[in-house]
Design an enzyme around this catalytic site. Sequence first.
Site, mmCIF file in Angstrom:
data_model
loop_
_atom_site.group_PDB
_atom_site.id
_atom_site.type_symbol
_atom_site.label_atom_id
_atom_site.label_comp_id
_atom_site.label_asym_id
_atom_site.label_seq_id
_atom_site.Cartn_x
_atom_site.Cartn_y
_atom_site.Cartn_z
ATOM 1 N N HIS A 70 0.830 -1.200 0.000
ATOM 2 C CA HIS A 70 0.000 0.000 0.000
ATOM 3 C C HIS A 70 0.867 1.253 0.000
ATOM 4 O O HIS A 70 0.548 2.251 -0.673
ATOM 5 C CB HIS A 70 -0.915 -0.023 1.223
ATOM 6 N N GLU A 73 1.945 2.026 -3.502
ATOM 7 C CA GLU A 73 0.880 2.596 -4.327
ATOM 8 C C GLU A 73 0.886 4.123 -4.221
ATOM 9 O O GLU A 73 0.674 4.836 -5.213
ATOM 10 C CB GLU A 73 -0.480 2.052 -3.904
ATOM 11 N N HIS A 74 1.152 4.626 -3.021
ATOM 12 C CA HIS A 74 1.200 6.063 -2.810
ATOM 13 C C HIS A 74 2.514 6.659 -3.311
ATOM 14 O O HIS A 74 2.532 7.703 -3.980
ATOM 15 C CB HIS A 74 1.054 6.381 -1.320
ATOM 16 N N GLU A 150 -5.648 8.035 6.032
ATOM 17 C CA GLU A 150 -6.534 7.183 5.236
ATOM 18 C C GLU A 150 -7.042 6.008 6.070
ATOM 19 O O GLU A 150 -8.233 5.659 6.033
ATOM 20 C CB GLU A 150 -5.793 6.671 4.002
#
Length: 443
Positions: A70, A73-74, A150
Site C-alpha cells: 500500500h 501505491e502512494h 486514510e
Amino acid sequence: MPWHLPLAAAGEPGADLTAGQDGATIRRTVLPGGVRVLTEQMPGLRSATVGAWVGVGSRDETDGHFGSTHFLEHLLFKGTHRRTALDIAEAFDAVGGEANASTGKEHTCYYARVLDADLPMAVDVIGDMVTSARLDADELETERGVILEELAMTDDDPSDVAHEQFSLAVLGTHPLGRPIGGTADTIGAVPRAAVWDHYRTHYEPGTLVVAAAGGVDHDQLCDLVVHALSEGGWALEEAHAPRERRDGAATTDGIPAQGEVRTIDRPVEQANIVVGGTGLAATDDRRWALSVLNAALGGGMSSRLFQEIREKRGLAYTTYSFAAGYGGLGTFGLYAGCAPAKAEQVEKLLVDELERLAAGGITAAELERSVGQLRGGLVLGLEDSGSRMSRLGRAELVYGELYSVAESLERISAVTRQDVLALAQELAGRPRSVVRVGPFGKD
C-alpha cells in the site's frame, strides 16, 4: 460462435494471440523481458484506459515488510528520477486525463484514462513510475502521515471495520487475512529500507502486465511499453518468462478450524453485522453458480435478504451478500446494518436465509431472475474502456483465460437449480463467523 482465449501459461513466453468479439479486437503479446501486453481495440472510441498491473498484493508481504504494498501505491506518485510529483500530476491534468491506483490482496494497478492521442504520454509516465520511483525519505515520511489518515478514515466507517474484521475472523493468520492497506502499527513501523526492498523484489518484468482498452493500437502499445520500461532501466532484451500464476491449491495454514464471534464496540447509531465463512477460489469452476447464488440471496432489490429484512420487516436500509475469490481461497458472507436493539433479530434472519437456501435451494423464478440480472449487469458493466481494461488484467493475472461476453453469458445461463443448491449446502456447512460492530458496550 462463442470463444474463449486461453492465455499461455505464465511461465511460457508464448506467441502473439488474436481474437475478436463485439466488433473489438483482443490481442496478447509476451515481450522478451517477460512483460505481458494485452489490448482490446474498441472501434469508434476516442479514449483509452491503460493499466500497469503488478502481480503483488498484501498477501505477498513478509515479516518486516507489512504495509509496503500500500505504501508503494502512494509513493510511486511522489516522483521519479525524471519527474517530480507535480510533473506527474500536471501531465494528466494538462490533457484532461485521469490517473489513479489501487492495491489489492494479490495485485496492484496503476492506471490512466486519456484521449487516444495522449496514450503515449500515459504509458511513458506510468512506465516511469513503475520502473524509477525514487522513494525519497522525506516524501516517504510525508506520505506515511497521509496513509495513517486514510486508515483512520476507514476506521471511522463501521461497515468498513466490520468487513475488515470479518476477513480476520474467517482467514485468521493466513496472509489473505491481513488488511490490504496495512494497519496503523505496520504503516507507522515499516522503514524505508523495507519498502525499497519490497519494490525491487516485486516490481520487475516478470510480474508486470500492461492492459489497455479503447482507442488503442496493439503494436504501437508494445513499442511504447518497451521504450518506457527500457528508459527506466529494465532489461527487456533477453527472453525471460513471466512469473508463474498463483497456485490454485494455495495453503490453508492459519485459517481457523472453527468460526469466530467478534463484537467491536463503536459509539455509532447502527449495528453492522457480517455473517459468513470461507468461499470459493477465484478459479473455481463453480464461480458461475456462486454468482447466481449471490444474486438470489442478496444481490438486488428482489433478493431474499432485501425482501425479508428490509421490505417485509423494515429492519435495515442496507443488506446484501458478497463473495471474494483469491488464489486457492475465498470468502462468502452476508451483511446488514440495523438499529442496535434489532441486531440479534437481524443476525438470526441472516443465518436463517442462508440455511433456508441450503435446505431448499432457489425456485425456477429466482433462477431465471438471477440469471437475467447477471447477464444484464455483465454487458452493461463492459460499456466503458476502464472495465474492459480491468477484465484483461484480471484474466491474465488470475484466470489464465479470457471468456468472450457471449461465452460468459452461456456459462451463467448454464447454471442449474441443483448447482446452486449443492453450493449453498457446502457454504452453509462450513465454519461460520459473526462480526458485530456497534454500540454494544465494552463487554
